[in-house]
Enzyme design. Sequence first.
Site, short mmCIF file in Angstrom:
data_model
loop_
_atom_site.label_atom_id
_atom_site.label_comp_id
_atom_site.label_asym_id
_atom_site.label_seq_id
_atom_site.Cartn_x
_atom_site.Cartn_y
_atom_site.Cartn_z
N LYS A 94 0.85 -1.19 0.00
CA LYS A 94 0.00 0.00 0.00
C LYS A 94 0.88 1.23 0.00
CE LYS A 94 -3.50 2.43 2.71
NZ LYS A 94 -4.46 2.32 3.82
N LYS A 125 -2.25 -1.44 -3.75
CA LYS A 125 -3.13 -0.27 -3.64
C LYS A 125 -2.30 0.99 -3.74
CE LYS A 125 -6.01 2.02 -0.30
NZ LYS A 125 -6.34 2.14 1.09
C1 PBG Z 1 -7.31 3.15 5.90
C2 PBG Z 1 -7.62 3.13 4.45
C3 PBG Z 1 -7.47 4.15 3.49
C4 PBG Z 1 -8.02 3.66 2.31
C5 PBG Z 1 -8.45 2.36 2.56
N1 PBG Z 1 -8.17 2.05 3.89
C6 PBG Z 1 -7.01 5.53 3.61
C7 PBG Z 1 -5.60 5.86 3.91
O1 PBG Z 1 -4.73 5.00 3.98
O2 PBG Z 1 -5.38 7.04 4.11
C8 PBG Z 1 -8.13 4.41 1.01
C9 PBG Z 1 -9.17 3.90 0.06
C10 PBG Z 1 -9.52 4.84 -1.03
O3 PBG Z 1 -8.91 5.90 -1.26
O4 PBG Z 1 -10.50 4.52 -1.73
N2 PBG Z 1 -5.99 3.14 6.26
#
Ligand code: PBG
Length: 338
Positions: A208, A262
């Site tokens: 991520k 992601k």
């Molecule tokens: C929580 C999380 C996030 C997203 C999914 N889980 C936000 C982040 O990491 O700031 C983002 C999903 C999206 O942008 O659709 N940590």
Amino acid sequence: MSNENRTAGPGFPTTRLRRLRYHPGVRQLVRQTRLSPANLILPLFVRPGENFRQEISSMPGNYQLSPDLLAEEVREAAELGLGGVILFGIPAEKDATGTDALSDSGIIAEAVRVAKQAAPELLLITDVCCCEFTDHGHCGVLTETTGRMDVDNDATLQLLADQAVVHARAGADVVAPSGMMDGMVGAIRNGLDGAGFAHLPIISYAAKYSSAFYGPFREAAESAPQFGDRRSYQMDPAAAAEQAIREIELDLAEGADVVMVKPAMAYLDIIRLAGDHFPGVPLAAYNVSGEFSMVKAAAQRGWIDEQAVAMESLIAIHRAGAGIILTYWAKDVARWLG
Ligand code: PBG
């Protein structure tokens, strides 16, 4: 000599690749990438209340829902044949450690129970992270030991394990840790196993990235960091692509069942690399909020065709190697495929 045998068959005019495109039936016959609602997961946002439904302004067609209205939404997702839904909670009260997420009467626990009752057969996934529940908006508890405010990795692990057990007890079918803490998958696996949930799979947000494409989500989940950013735990987009492989390797060693990359569209190389590197490991990709909102906004201005661009994007993500896609278009795709 070096150019010989690069392509199957002789060159032009004997070979004409347009013959594979000439007839719609031939195009259809030689197609390899097919989207199915069964591979799509719809993210949903839930907050306390009753009969509450507020559109997320930067994500048209997506809502913050109270549990009673979430019930209708999951029934619809089940009827459309979606692969599942993933729940994000916005608690009534936030604090330094995200207490609401650790409570059997917290928003996610309640939402899971309601959703499970409404659509028992629909796969119910929960996001395991602190950022929607902490008043500072970071993905764990804070410490100053490194000289500046940062998330305390090891102190966060127990919270994540406890969250996962709360979700499992409420009825979640799968948990998906997204906080990018080192050791989070192992801690959660331990917690679940110890609480009698050894059968529950973990979808790890393994690779991520620290991405500007999460902007609209942070409005949706009210989870923007109150200071700083997430670069000390989420991955650097400019890091060696192979760092994603190391992340995935570690998560698999800790017991991850499915791994995720992601965001998706700007990281197709990572998806491809991960798929090639770990054949047989189920691979997911998150087509994140910013990817969705950009297309929506351009389509609202008449600049692009939403359906065509969405389908092309999702096909690209699938073709790159993601068998599972989390997307805000999940319901639309099911209808478009019709
Ligand atoms: C929580 C999380 C996030 C997203 C999914 N889980 C936000 C982040 O990491 O700031 C983002 C999903 C999206 O942008 O659709 N940590």
